[in-house]
Design a protein around this motif. Structure first.
Motif, PDB file in Angstrom:
ATOM      1  N   VAL A  52     -10.210   3.917  23.803  1.00 17.37           N
ATOM      2  CA  VAL A  52      -9.455   4.972  23.131  1.00 17.37           C
ATOM      3  C   VAL A  52      -8.177   4.424  22.514  1.00 17.37           C
ATOM      4  N   GLY A  53      -7.677   3.283  23.033  1.00 18.87           N
ATOM      5  CA  GLY A  53      -6.511   2.654  22.427  1.00 18.87           C
ATOM      6  C   GLY A  53      -6.811   2.137  21.041  1.00 18.87           C
ATOM      7  N   VAL A  54      -7.931   1.436  20.905  1.00 19.49           N
ATOM      8  CA  VAL A  54      -8.361   1.012  19.578  1.00 19.49           C
ATOM      9  C   VAL A  54      -8.638   2.230  18.712  1.00 19.49           C
ATOM     10  N   GLY A  55      -9.226   3.250  19.301  1.00 15.81           N
ATOM     11  CA  GLY A  55      -9.395   4.523  18.614  1.00 15.81           C
ATOM     12  C   GLY A  55     -10.756   4.699  17.976  1.00 15.81           C
ATOM     13  N   PHE A  56     -10.914   5.854  17.332  1.00 12.19           N
ATOM     14  CA  PHE A  56     -12.188   6.216  16.721  1.00 12.19           C
ATOM     15  C   PHE A  56     -12.349   5.613  15.330  1.00 12.19           C
ATOM     16  N   ASP A  57     -11.261   5.423  14.612  1.00 10.63           N
ATOM     17  CA  ASP A  57     -11.345   4.780  13.297  1.00 10.63           C
ATOM     18  C   ASP A  57     -11.049   3.298  13.491  1.00 10.63           C
ATOM     19  N   ILE A  58     -11.999   2.597  14.131  1.00 15.10           N
ATOM     20  CA  ILE A  58     -11.806   1.183  14.428  1.00 15.10           C
ATOM     21  C   ILE A  58     -11.497   0.417  13.143  1.00 15.10           C
ATOM     22  N   ALA A  59     -10.478  -0.447  13.226  1.00  8.31           N
ATOM     23  CA  ALA A  59     -10.112  -1.323  12.107  1.00  8.31           C
ATOM     24  C   ALA A  59      -9.598  -0.565  10.894  1.00  8.31           C
ATOM     25  N   CYS A  60      -9.090   0.650  11.097  1.00  3.48           N
ATOM     26  CA  CYS A  60      -8.362   1.263   9.998  1.00  3.48           C
ATOM     27  C   CYS A  60      -7.227   0.313   9.630  1.00  3.48           C
ATOM     28  N   GLY A  61      -6.960   0.192   8.357  1.00  5.34           N
ATOM     29  CA  GLY A  61      -5.938  -0.760   7.948  1.00  5.34           C
ATOM     30  C   GLY A  61      -5.589  -0.628   6.483  1.00  5.34           C
ATOM     31  N   ASN A  62      -4.777  -1.552   6.016  1.00  3.77           N
ATOM     32  CA  ASN A  62      -4.268  -1.521   4.651  1.00  3.77           C
ATOM     33  C   ASN A  62      -4.616  -2.802   3.913  1.00  3.77           C
ATOM     34  N   CYS A  63      -4.857  -2.665   2.634  1.00  3.40           N
ATOM     35  CA  CYS A  63      -5.140  -3.806   1.768  1.00  3.40           C
ATOM     36  C   CYS A  63      -4.366  -3.609   0.473  1.00  3.40           C
ATOM     37  N   ALA A  64      -3.719  -4.651   0.005  1.00  7.03           N
ATOM     38  CA  ALA A  64      -2.979  -4.574  -1.257  1.00  7.03           C
ATOM     39  C   ALA A  64      -3.291  -5.790  -2.113  1.00  7.03           C
ATOM     40  N   ILE A  65      -3.493  -5.564  -3.390  1.00  3.79           N
ATOM     41  CA  ILE A  65      -3.720  -6.639  -4.353  1.00  3.79           C
ATOM     42  C   ILE A  65      -2.619  -6.609  -5.404  1.00  3.79           C
ATOM     43  N   ARG A  66      -1.976  -7.737  -5.587  1.00  6.40           N
ATOM     44  CA  ARG A  66      -1.020  -7.911  -6.681  1.00  6.40           C
ATOM     45  C   ARG A  66      -1.798  -8.375  -7.903  1.00  6.40           C
ATOM     46  N   THR A  67      -1.550  -7.729  -9.038  1.00 14.00           N
ATOM     47  CA  THR A  67      -2.292  -8.048 -10.252  1.00 14.00           C
ATOM     48  C   THR A  67      -1.417  -8.804 -11.253  1.00 14.00           C
ATOM     49  N   ASN A  68      -2.028  -9.168 -12.351  1.00 14.60           N
ATOM     50  CA  ASN A  68      -1.318  -9.853 -13.435  1.00 14.60           C
ATOM     51  C   ASN A  68      -0.725  -8.875 -14.440  1.00 14.60           C
ATOM     52  N   LEU A  69      -0.833  -7.576 -14.180  1.00 12.98           N
ATOM     53  CA  LEU A  69      -0.419  -6.559 -15.150  1.00 12.98           C
ATOM     54  C   LEU A  69       1.033  -6.137 -14.957  1.00 12.98           C
ATOM     55  N   ILE A  70       1.682  -5.759 -16.054  1.00 12.70           N
ATOM     56  CA  ILE A  70       3.046  -5.237 -16.044  1.00 12.70           C
ATOM     57  C   ILE A  70       2.968  -3.714 -16.096  1.00 12.70           C
ATOM     58  N   ALA A  71       3.543  -3.058 -15.121  1.00 14.41           N
ATOM     59  CA  ALA A  71       3.394  -1.607 -14.978  1.00 14.41           C
ATOM     60  C   ALA A  71       3.959  -0.839 -16.158  1.00 14.41           C
ATOM     61  N   SER A  72       5.097  -1.283 -16.697  1.00 15.05           N
ATOM     62  CA  SER A  72       5.733  -0.548 -17.789  1.00 15.05           C
ATOM     63  C   SER A  72       4.940  -0.617 -19.081  1.00 15.05           C
ATOM     64  N   ASP A  73       3.927  -1.465 -19.141  1.00 16.97           N
ATOM     65  CA  ASP A  73       3.072  -1.517 -20.330  1.00 16.97           C
ATOM     66  C   ASP A  73       2.135  -0.320 -20.409  1.00 16.97           C
ATOM     67  N   PHE A  74       1.951   0.398 -19.286  1.00 24.75           N
ATOM     68  CA  PHE A  74       1.046   1.541 -19.276  1.00 24.75           C
ATOM     69  C   PHE A  74       1.772   2.798 -19.748  1.00 24.75           C
ATOM     70  N   SER A  75       1.131   3.545 -20.635  1.00 28.55           N
ATOM     71  CA  SER A  75       1.666   4.842 -21.042  1.00 28.55           C
ATOM     72  C   SER A  75       1.282   5.894 -20.004  1.00 28.55           C
ATOM     73  N   ARG A  76       1.902   7.051 -20.093  1.00 31.09           N
ATOM     74  CA  ARG A  76       1.556   8.144 -19.185  1.00 31.09           C
ATOM     75  C   ARG A  76       0.100   8.554 -19.356  1.00 31.09           C
ATOM     76  N   ASP A  77      -0.362   8.573 -20.595  1.00 32.58           N
ATOM     77  CA  ASP A  77      -1.755   8.944 -20.850  1.00 32.58           C
ATOM     78  C   ASP A  77      -2.705   7.930 -20.216  1.00 32.58           C
TER      79      ASP A  77
END
Length: 402
Positions: free
Chosen positions: A52-77
């Motif tokens: 129960v310490g490990v829990g029911f959602d075994i291995a729940c976790g986070n993953c993050a990828i850094r990309t080559n893209l510049i965020a401000s280049d994206f328009s709202r659309d």
């Protein structure tokens, strides 16, 4: 017993109860009430693992990828179109199956001998259900986010979910076996400690590690899929579990360390930690001592924390309090409305798809306030501002629900 941050009496009581059976315990600054063991809790045992310490959602976790893209280049659309495509491409919901042709259904983990740890009468069904769900996100606080790095404007993709039905099936089954019942029987949610020298303990450990491989494969698939949707390439990857058990050395002995909603953070080890749908996330690393020998108070706290850190901001309001409840034909209104949630995220310019009021920023602490409560044991390497948040919607149906 190390307690970081401020917590309510019930959360502390849970930690103290676990401490009666564990060698050491600690509570991270984002801690709150859980099932038997508090979320944000860390417990070390001698040659035993807590199901129960490990829990029911075994291995729940986070993953993050850094990309080559510049965020401000994206328009709202463009951000709006990305959000729609992510919501349409990635499968969200408790029992949903992956609808994409490139889902990794032939991943080598499905041929792992670890499947033999599961009883024969459920093994094939659970494996096929897991195969169908690989690369699906689930619901609740599980998410797919796109961020802008506040330092250099690079675009990041962040993911949070676990082992889906596979982990839940493993946890439920071994919880029953550990209490002398049959696999599939409903048993009380109480701490079951399995000796790793026992046949049952070895089977659970193998199954838990299998669920860990499964969760990693799913998160990396989804993260890479989202990177492709926004037209980027992977530059860096940060990945970690926070509902898992590890064999580690602490206090001069080998121990089994269970982290339930807590992130491993050994010196220099990186982790991705999310806030809420309306707040920044961070990439952190465990504090590294200086080259000079001598007393280091931060290192002492790290050791007491068993080199662990927060996994998020931490809830301050239950789902029922946020959404309300229906009892006896009468509806009790919750504290949070969709308008409140929308006003928060809109003020920050975040494009949101899905999500319900029980995941509104109002129900979480502010991550920027929680991090200092870790008392210097973690260092923020990147601060990530959310651009897009995609979660399961309020009306998502679970086709596996009885």
């Amino acid at each position: 017993m190390l307690i970081l941050g401020e917590h309510d009496e019930r959360t502390i009581a849970q930690l103290k109860d676990v401490a009666q059976r564990a060698v050491r315990v600690a509570l991270m600054a984002d801690g709150h009430l859980g099932y038997v063991m508090p979320i944000g809790g860390v417990a070390a045992y001698r040659n035993q693992v807590s199901v129960v310490g490990v829990g029911f959602d075994i291995a729940c976790g986070n993953c993050a990828i850094r990309t080559n893209l510049i965020a401000s280049d994206f328009s709202r659309d463009e951000l709006t179109a990305f959000a729609d495509e992510i919501a349409d491409t990635i499968s969200f919901g408790l029992g949903r199956t992956n609808k994409e042709a490139d889902a990794p259904v032939d991943h080598p983990l499905f041929a792992s001998p670890a499947w033999e740890a599961l009883p024969g009468h459920i093994r094939d069904d659970l494996r096929e259900r897991a195969r169908a769900q690989l690369g699906t996100v689930g619901s609740g606080n599980h998410y797919v986010d796109v961020f802008a790095d506040t330092a250099d404007d690079r675009t990041w993709v962040g993911i949070h979910f676990g082992s889906r039905a596979l982990g839940h099936g493993i946890a439920s089954g071994f919880m029953a076996l550990g209490q002398g019942a049959k696999w599939g029987d409903r048993v009380p949610e109480q701490e079951v400690l399995l000796d790793l020298d026992s046949e049952l303990g070895q089977r659970y450990w193998a199954a838990m590690e299998l669920a860990g491989q499964y969760a990693y494969a799913g998160r990396e698939y989804v993260a890479q899929k989202v990177v492709e949707i926004i037209g980027g390439e992977k530059v860096d990857l940060v990945h970690n579990n926070h509902n898992f058990a590890w064999e580690e050395e602490h206090f001069g002995e080998e121990l089994v360390v269970v982290r339930k909603g807590a992130t491993p953070a050994f010196p220099g080890q990186r982790g991705f930690i999310g806030g809420s749908m309306g707040d920044d996330a961070v990439i952190i690393a465990g504090y590294e001592s200086g080259p000079e020998p001598g007393h280091d108070p931060i290192r002492e706290i790290q050791e007491q924390a068993m080199f662990s850190a927060i996994h998020g901001a931490g809830r301050v309001m239950s789902r029922t309090a946020a959404k309300g409840s229906r009892r006896g034909g009468r509806r009790r209104r919750g504290a949070i409305t969709r308008q409140m949630m929308h006003e928060w995220t809109s003020a920050r310019g975040i494009v949101v798809r899905g999500g319900d009021v029980d995941e509104s920023p109002h129900v979480y602490r502010r991550l920027a306030e929680v991090i200092p409560e870790q008392r210097g044991t973690i260092v923020v390497r990147h601060t990530l501002r959310p651009l897009i948040v995609v979660m399961a919607g309020a009306g998502v149906v679970d086709p596996y629900k009885d």
